[in-house]
Design an enzyme around this catalytic site. Structure first.
Site, mmCIF file in Angstrom:
data_model
loop_
_atom_site.group_PDB
_atom_site.id
_atom_site.type_symbol
_atom_site.label_atom_id
_atom_site.label_comp_id
_atom_site.label_asym_id
_atom_site.label_seq_id
_atom_site.Cartn_x
_atom_site.Cartn_y
_atom_site.Cartn_z
ATOM 1 N N GLN A 110 0.845 -1.201 0.000
ATOM 2 C CA GLN A 110 0.000 0.000 0.000
ATOM 3 C C GLN A 110 0.872 1.239 0.000
ATOM 4 O OE1 GLN A 110 -3.342 -0.542 3.110
ATOM 5 N NE2 GLN A 110 -1.726 -1.946 3.680
ATOM 6 N N ASN A 111 2.182 1.042 0.193
ATOM 7 C CA ASN A 111 3.082 2.191 0.281
ATOM 8 C C ASN A 111 3.309 2.795 -1.094
ATOM 9 O OD1 ASN A 111 3.206 1.608 2.946
ATOM 10 N ND2 ASN A 111 5.257 0.719 2.911
ATOM 11 N N HIS A 148 -1.549 1.199 -4.387
ATOM 12 C CA HIS A 148 -1.913 2.607 -4.206
ATOM 13 C C HIS A 148 -1.027 3.534 -5.034
ATOM 14 C CE1 HIS A 148 -4.060 1.692 -0.136
ATOM 15 N NE2 HIS A 148 -4.690 1.203 -1.188
ATOM 16 N N CYS A 160 -5.541 11.066 -21.050
ATOM 17 C CA CYS A 160 -5.408 10.962 -22.507
ATOM 18 C C CYS A 160 -4.507 9.767 -22.806
ATOM 19 C CB CYS A 160 -4.883 12.251 -23.124
ATOM 20 S SG CYS A 160 -3.121 12.503 -22.978
ATOM 21 N N CYS A 186 -1.673 16.515 -24.244
ATOM 22 C CA CYS A 186 -2.911 17.298 -24.301
ATOM 23 C C CYS A 186 -2.855 18.573 -23.457
ATOM 24 C CB CYS A 186 -4.098 16.434 -23.884
ATOM 25 S SG CYS A 186 -4.190 16.156 -22.113
#
Ligand code: NAD
Ligand code: ZN
Length: 287
Positions: A110-111, A148, A160, A186
């Site tokens: 999750q780090n 994450h 994009c 973009c």
């Protein structure tokens, strides 16, 4: 049940398909504050924002991109200057051992601090799966699933393309407002490659289906390190493993027994992980 790292090593030695799930506690010894810690970053106040939960949202980024990028740069700098600790090192050595011995070790984190990936990029045994900038898959390695994201990368906020770009260190002499990165294609604002509280997981960016498939098909042991399991995906992964009744080892400073029958190894992960993996790590003798 509470167990010593040495006794848990014995149980682990019979397993061939292991998943390791890590959280902020693993990086605490690298001087990166945990989410729930009292110190530093999360208690720092940013303009227009009362709580860290509010700050870590897409809604806040859209309303105040310059404040959000300020916060990202602060945390990025902290991570960039941090060193992986003995816990990260023991994990990468265990991954190498598994690869060399026909076992599987799937690392899920999750780090967002890049510390696992940094060691993987340096590993002669693991690095062949890492691609360089410009190649498809840049920023992703299947030696670690960063569910994450990773703060070292940014991507187009308008999607994009899903291509990742390295985050640039801002010039301290210039105002941050003038340095909000723009998409080369973009010209929209770039955003950090992290998952915020008001966003959903995707397969393409967070590899969650891959992780779920790994668990459902073959994992026979789960090791949880330094996480309060307060995020939905981490919680779901652990529950999945518990329902399949596989060996589940939880390594944390304090007992958290509310999620079923697990082996608990209490203590600092930078101390307990090297002990847990010690039998699997080759002794290097210098001559
Ligand atoms: P958390 O802050 O919610 O929980 C940290 C857990 O680690 C606690 O249970 C604590 O008891 C334990 N802990 C603290 N020091 C430890 C140590 N030395 N050894 C073992 N355990 C220790 O962290 P979380 O569950 O990972 O959730 C935080 C969320 O915020 C995640 O989504 C993550 O992306 C993000 N975050 C990331 C970082 C990072 O990348 N290093 C840091 C803070 C927050
Ligand atoms: Zn774009």
């Amino acid at each position: 049940i509470s167990m010593s790292p040495e006794d848990a090593s014995e149980l682990l030695s019979y397993k061939t398909n292991i998943m390791i799930l890590t959280g902020a506690g693993l990086s605490a010894a690298s001087s990166i504050p945990t989410f729930r810690g009292n110190d530093g970053l999360w208690t720092k106040k940013y303009k227009h924002c009362e709580t860290p939960e509010e700050l870590a949202t897409l809604k806040f980024f859209k309303a105040h991109p310059e404040v959000k990028w300020q916060c990202i740069h602060d945390f990025y700098e902290l991570c960039k200057n941090a060193e992986p600790n003995a816990g990260h090192k023991a994990i990468v050595q265990f991954q190498e051992y598994c690869k060399l011995n026909g076992k599987q070790c799937h690392l899920v984190t999750q780090n967002i601090d890049d510390l696992h990936a940094r060691l993987i990029r340096e590993s002669e045994i693991l690095k062949p799966t890492v691609t360089s900038e410009g190649e498809p898959g840049f920023g992703f390695t299947d030696s670690v699933y960063e569910i994450h994201g990773n703060l070292s990368y940014s991507r187009c906020s308008q999607e994009c393309s899903k291509a990742l770009k390295p985050v640039q260190v801002p010039d301290k002499e210039l105002s941050l407002e003038d340095q909000i990165p723009k998409c080369e294609e973009c010209k929209s604002i770039m955003r950090p490659h992290v998952l915020w509280f008001d966003e959903c997981y995707t397969q393409e960016l967070h590899k969650v289906q891959t992780v779920k498939n790994i668990i459902n098909s073959k994992v026979d042991a789960l090791i949880i390190v330094g996480t309060a399991l307060a995020t939905t995906m981490a919680n779901r992964l652990v529950n999945e493993c518990l329902s399949r009744k596989i060996l589940t080892i939880n390594m944390n400073l304090e007992p958290c027994c509310d999620f079923g029958p697990v082996v608990e190894i209490l203590g600092k992960s930078e101390e307990t992980l090297p002990k847990l993996f010690q039998p699997f790590i080759p002794v290097v003798t210098k001559c």
